[in-house]
Design a protein around this motif. Structure first.
Motif: not given
Length: 82
Positions: A6, A9-10, A13, A20-21, A23, A36, A39, A41
């Protein structure tokens, strides 16, 4: 850090200044997509180029039919590389 942890991915971003939302993550490995999306995405499972392009067009509401191939390949039929 590496996929599917995780933290990667964070970190990605954060590096581009987005939550993340905001991406979209595209990958051919389902465990990476699951990580992804866990978290926040949006994940797109890449299996073939045309399907991935259609999915990204639907998500973003932006036509991608004028993309220029990066690897020197010929554009798909009906696509203009200029």
């Amino acid at each position: 850090m590496r996929k599917p942890e995780q933290a990667i991915f964070l970190h990605a971003a954060k590096c581009i200044g987005l939550a993340p939302e905001q991406c979209v993550f595209i990958d051919d490995m389902e465990p990476n997509i699951a990580a992804a999306t866990a978290c926040g995405m949006t994940g797109v499972h890449h299996t073939e180029a045309a399907q991935t392009v259609a999915a990204v067009q639907d998500l973003l509401g932006v036509p991608l039919n004028r993309a220029v191939p990066l690897n020197g390949a010929q554009p798909a039929p009906g696509q203009d590389s200029s």
